[in-house]
Design a protein around this motif. Structure first.
Motif, PDB file in Angstrom:
ATOM      1  N   ARG A 536       0.846  -1.193   0.000  1.00 38.67           N
ATOM      2  CA  ARG A 536       0.000   0.000   0.000  1.00 38.67           C
ATOM      3  C   ARG A 536       0.884   1.245   0.000  1.00 38.67           C
ATOM      4  O   ARG A 536       1.994   1.227   0.534  1.00 38.67           O
ATOM      5  CB  ARG A 536      -0.899   0.017   1.239  1.00 38.67           C
ATOM      6  CG  ARG A 536      -2.018  -1.015   1.194  1.00 38.67           C
ATOM      7  CD  ARG A 536      -2.539  -1.332   2.579  1.00 38.67           C
ATOM      8  NE  ARG A 536      -3.076  -0.177   3.276  1.00 38.67           N
ATOM      9  CZ  ARG A 536      -4.376   0.167   3.296  1.00 38.67           C
ATOM     10  NH1 ARG A 536      -5.249  -0.568   2.648  1.00 38.67           N
ATOM     11  NH2 ARG A 536      -4.783   1.209   3.979  1.00 38.67           N
ATOM     12  N   PRO A 537       0.417   2.359  -0.564  1.00 44.32           N
ATOM     13  CA  PRO A 537       1.215   3.596  -0.545  1.00 44.32           C
ATOM     14  C   PRO A 537       1.493   4.038   0.893  1.00 44.32           C
ATOM     15  O   PRO A 537       0.651   3.879   1.781  1.00 44.32           O
ATOM     16  CB  PRO A 537       0.316   4.606  -1.268  1.00 44.32           C
ATOM     17  CG  PRO A 537      -0.644   3.781  -2.063  1.00 44.32           C
ATOM     18  CD  PRO A 537      -0.856   2.521  -1.276  1.00 44.32           C
ATOM     19  N   GLU A 538       2.682   4.577   1.121  1.00 41.92           N
ATOM     20  CA  GLU A 538       3.025   5.103   2.447  1.00 41.92           C
ATOM     21  C   GLU A 538       2.163   6.319   2.757  1.00 41.92           C
ATOM     22  O   GLU A 538       1.795   7.092   1.864  1.00 41.92           O
ATOM     23  CB  GLU A 538       4.503   5.491   2.500  1.00 41.92           C
ATOM     24  CG  GLU A 538       5.466   4.333   2.258  1.00 41.92           C
ATOM     25  CD  GLU A 538       5.685   3.486   3.499  1.00 41.92           C
ATOM     26  OE1 GLU A 538       5.212   3.882   4.583  1.00 41.92           O
ATOM     27  OE2 GLU A 538       6.318   2.421   3.378  1.00 41.92           O
ATOM     28  N   ARG A 539       1.850   6.495   4.048  1.00 44.66           N
ATOM     29  CA  ARG A 539       0.989   7.613   4.452  1.00 44.66           C
ATOM     30  C   ARG A 539       1.691   8.957   4.420  1.00 44.66           C
ATOM     31  O   ARG A 539       1.070   9.994   4.209  1.00 44.66           O
ATOM     32  CB  ARG A 539       0.461   7.360   5.875  1.00 44.66           C
ATOM     33  CG  ARG A 539      -0.547   6.249   5.982  1.00 44.66           C
ATOM     34  CD  ARG A 539      -1.891   6.663   5.392  1.00 44.66           C
ATOM     35  NE  ARG A 539      -2.466   7.801   6.072  1.00 44.66           N
ATOM     36  CZ  ARG A 539      -3.224   7.736   7.149  1.00 44.66           C
ATOM     37  NH1 ARG A 539      -3.509   6.550   7.677  1.00 44.66           N
ATOM     38  NH2 ARG A 539      -3.728   8.829   7.703  1.00 44.66           N
ATOM     39  N   HIS A 540       3.005   8.971   4.669  1.00 42.39           N
ATOM     40  CA  HIS A 540       3.733  10.234   4.812  1.00 42.39           C
ATOM     41  C   HIS A 540       4.757  10.391   3.695  1.00 42.39           C
ATOM     42  O   HIS A 540       5.608   9.527   3.493  1.00 42.39           O
ATOM     43  CB  HIS A 540       4.437  10.303   6.161  1.00 42.39           C
ATOM     44  CG  HIS A 540       3.501  10.330   7.332  1.00 42.39           C
ATOM     45  ND1 HIS A 540       2.910  11.481   7.784  1.00 42.39           N
ATOM     46  CD2 HIS A 540       3.035   9.335   8.129  1.00 42.39           C
ATOM     47  CE1 HIS A 540       2.124  11.205   8.823  1.00 42.39           C
ATOM     48  NE2 HIS A 540       2.186   9.906   9.041  1.00 42.39           N
ATOM     49  N   ALA A 541       4.668  11.515   2.990  1.00 41.63           N
ATOM     50  CA  ALA A 541       5.616  11.802   1.906  1.00 41.63           C
ATOM     51  C   ALA A 541       6.726  12.754   2.343  1.00 41.63           C
ATOM     52  O   ALA A 541       7.635  13.041   1.559  1.00 41.63           O
ATOM     53  CB  ALA A 541       4.867  12.391   0.707  1.00 41.63           C
ATOM     54  N   ARG A 542       6.652  13.252   3.557  1.00 44.86           N
ATOM     55  CA  ARG A 542       7.663  14.192   4.049  1.00 44.86           C
ATOM     56  C   ARG A 542       7.633  14.200   5.580  1.00 44.86           C
ATOM     57  O   ARG A 542       6.774  13.582   6.202  1.00 44.86           O
ATOM     58  CB  ARG A 542       7.416  15.618   3.544  1.00 44.86           C
ATOM     59  CG  ARG A 542       6.040  16.178   3.932  1.00 44.86           C
ATOM     60  CD  ARG A 542       5.921  17.670   3.706  1.00 44.86           C
ATOM     61  NE  ARG A 542       6.844  18.424   4.527  1.00 44.86           N
ATOM     62  CZ  ARG A 542       6.675  18.700   5.826  1.00 44.86           C
ATOM     63  NH1 ARG A 542       5.595  18.268   6.460  1.00 44.86           N
ATOM     64  NH2 ARG A 542       7.565  19.402   6.497  1.00 44.86           N
ATOM     65  N   GLY A 543       8.591  14.913   6.180  1.00 36.39           N
ATOM     66  CA  GLY A 543       8.565  15.188   7.602  1.00 36.39           C
ATOM     67  C   GLY A 543       8.873  13.996   8.485  1.00 36.39           C
ATOM     68  O   GLY A 543       9.455  12.990   8.069  1.00 36.39           O
TER      69      GLY A 543
END
Length: 578
Positions: A536-543
């Motif tokens: 599944r796509p990761e929830r966080h793209a930064r930080g």
């Protein structure tokens, strides 16, 4: 005889003692706050790391309790400085405080390393604050003593004692089944939490503060004192006094948190009927201390140590307030005396054996004798099999006995909203034999491994009187929860663990006595499913969330960041002061 440090050997003297421009700057800025040289010259500086906030009810009393700690530090000739840290309010931080436990540990380590302090009093108690504070202080390596928040007083509804969490789940099921009115529910809501302090069941908070006590990182018995008892304020002052002496003695965490100490902590945890979360936190804490601790250590202890603390949810009726009156943790450890490493050192400067000299038990039903336990094996069991190659955890002392060996068809969910909506359907084709499965709720999938693991019983079955069934997830559950919930499945589904391959109606078999959990699907079919699987796509793209997903360990490894573990690299040197 213990060698005592001189003032010149204190860390804080590097900031305040030099006759140079930088020392001038440090001293003048302290004087800017109204202090004079008599406040710090010749005295150790004690950091009071306070996790109070306006939105943490477990630590509501810390706003004033910190003054008791300062009083103790001053009595012993130290200079107290309060340093605020992440509060991690279990009730309000979403999706889970577990996402931020390691952030608190990082903050504590850097607070202590970067400031002119010689030691610390760590004020915590709400679930993740205890391991977070101790992990950070362990890595910092300065003398540190933990001050537990203490449990709240028991709840009350129409003369019935209410327990945190456990009764919330219990009565919510009754409301879902149509057996409880809105007025009753509102009255329970108002009566279940009646004072400052953490949960007064043997949930994660009570478990972890007691573990800190058993490790030797608190004053003996401090973890059992109710938050609003006058003895708690006296204990806080005593912790402040002791912190000063620990600095002079250079009594650092590595001298306390030995292999023997962790063995004691595991033994005591089992006898308490501990939260399942204890495994994750203790593994992480031990790794910070350089002590290897694996799931097998807990399982071995669970087979030889009975549950003696008759405290809910594993126990039948009592709460932490009753446990304190019955003798508290020293009383429980007295029962376990022959199973403990009595020569382990504690922050009190005395050994475990010496600390038990004055222990007593005042109620044999609350703290059971070895020949009349609440549960003859320990609180937790570690299961392994093709569904959980790296292990998973169940709390057999808190689930229906007939479910300890079970085979049933899977009902699989990939997210919580779909699961909740489906399980509330009146026309759902489900039986008590079904195994409810939730995945994508682990360390990376959650992210942060939220406490979603006490999966709800289908409403249709609740109305039939069913109150327990087998439920499996890669999530955690609250330590105040109960039921046949298999948790912490590792590896998790998000990284391709076998849980990701389960489909509706697959047969799943668990056998707690044999410590096994298996998906009854042949290897060729599982290989086909794996070839088709996509993460599944990761929830966080930064930080921070992005960093979390790339560095978090799995549940069986303690869920620490890989770069924070002791064996990742050499310890940091003292900061330069130029």
């Amino acid at each position: 005889m213990t060698t005592r440090k001189s003032y010149e050997q204190l860390r804080s003297a590097r900031w305040f003692a030099p006759d140079d421009l930088r020392g001038f700057g440090h001293r003048s800025r302290v004087m800017q706050m109204g202090y004079g040289p008599e406040d710090w010259v010749g005295k150790p500086v004690v950091a009071i790391v306070n996790t109070w906030s306006d939105i943490n009810p477990c630590h509501a009393h810390f706003k004033t309790r910190v003054d008791e700690v300062k009083r103790g530090v001053l009595q012993a000739g130290g200079f107290p400085l309060e340093l605020p840290a992440l509060s991690l309010s279990e009730n309000f931080v979403k999706p889970t405080t577990m996402l931020y436990r390691n952030l608190l540990a990082m903050e504590v380590e850097e607070l202590l390393r970067s400031h002119p302090v010689d030691g610390a009093v760590l004020m915590g108690g709400c679930d993740k604050t205890t391991p977070g504070l101790l992990m950070g202080a362990t890595s910092a390596g300065l003398p540190a003593i933990f001050l537990p928040a203490g449990p709240m007083i028991r709840g009350n509804w129409r003369g019935r004692a209410l327990g945190s969490g456990a009764d919330a789940w219990k009565y919510w099921d009754e409301r879902r089944a149509g057996n409880l009115s809105e007025r009753d529910w509102n009255d329970i809501e108002a009566g279940i939490a009646r004072s400052p302090g953490h949960c007064m069941t043997m949930g994660t908070a009570s478990t972890m503060t007691a573990i800190a006590d058993a490790l030797g990182m608190t004053l003996p018995g401090a973890s059992s004192i109710p938050a609003v008892d006058a003895a708690h304020a006296r204990m806080a002052a005593a912790a402040g006094r002791r912190a000063v002496e620990m600095i002079w003695e250079d009594l650092t965490p590595d001298r306390v948190q030995t292999r023997a100490a962790f063995d004691n902590a595991v033994t005591v945890a089992m006898a308490m009927g501990c939260s399942t979360n204890a495994i994750i936190h203790l593994v992480a804490m031990a790794r910070r201390a350089g002590v290897p601790l694996a799931l097998d250590s807990f399982d071995e202890a669970s087979r030889r140590v009975p549950v003696l603390a008759n405290v809910r949810p594993s126990g039948e009726r009592y709460l932490m307030e009753d446990f304190f009156y019955a003798g508290g943790l020293p009383g429980l450890m007295l029962r376990l005396r022959d199973m403990l490493q009595l020569d382990a050192m504690t922050v009190a400067g005395t050994t475990v054996g010496e600390n038990l000299a004055d222990a007593a038990i005042h109620d044999d039903d609350v703290i059971r004798p070895l020949d009349n336990p609440v549960y003859r094996e320990g609180a937790l069991a570690v299961l392994r099999g093709n569904l959980a190659p790296d292990g998973c955890v169940i709390k057999p002392s808190a689930c229906a006995p007939h479910l300890l060996r079970h085979v049933g068809p899977a009902m699989v969910f990939d997210d919580v909203p779909t699961m909740k909506a489906t399980l509330d359907r009146d026309d759902l084709d489900v039986t008590p034999d079904h195994v409810i499965v939730l995945r994508n709720a682990g360390p990376r999938g959650g992210p942060g491994m939220p406490e979603w693991g006490m999966l709800p019983i289908p409403k249709k079955l609740l109305r039939q009187g069913v109150r327990d069934m087998v439920r499996i997830s890669d999530a955690r559950m609250s330590g105040t929860s109960y039921g046949a919930c298999v948790l912490h499945v590792a590896p998790e589904a998000q990284i391709g663990g076998p849980l990701a391959l389960v489909r509706d109606d697959d047969l799943i078999a668990i056998d707690v006595a044999a410590r096994s959990i298996d998906l009854r699907v042949d290897a060729d079919e599982l290989a086909r499913r794996r070839a088709a699987w996509q993460p599944r796509p990761e929830r966080h793209a930064r930080g921070y969330g992005w960093m979390f997903g790339r560095h978090i360990r799995q549940a069986n490894e303690g869920c620490d960041f890989d770069f924070l573990e002791t064996d990742f690299g050499a310890a940091c040197a003292e900061p330069d002061i130029f």
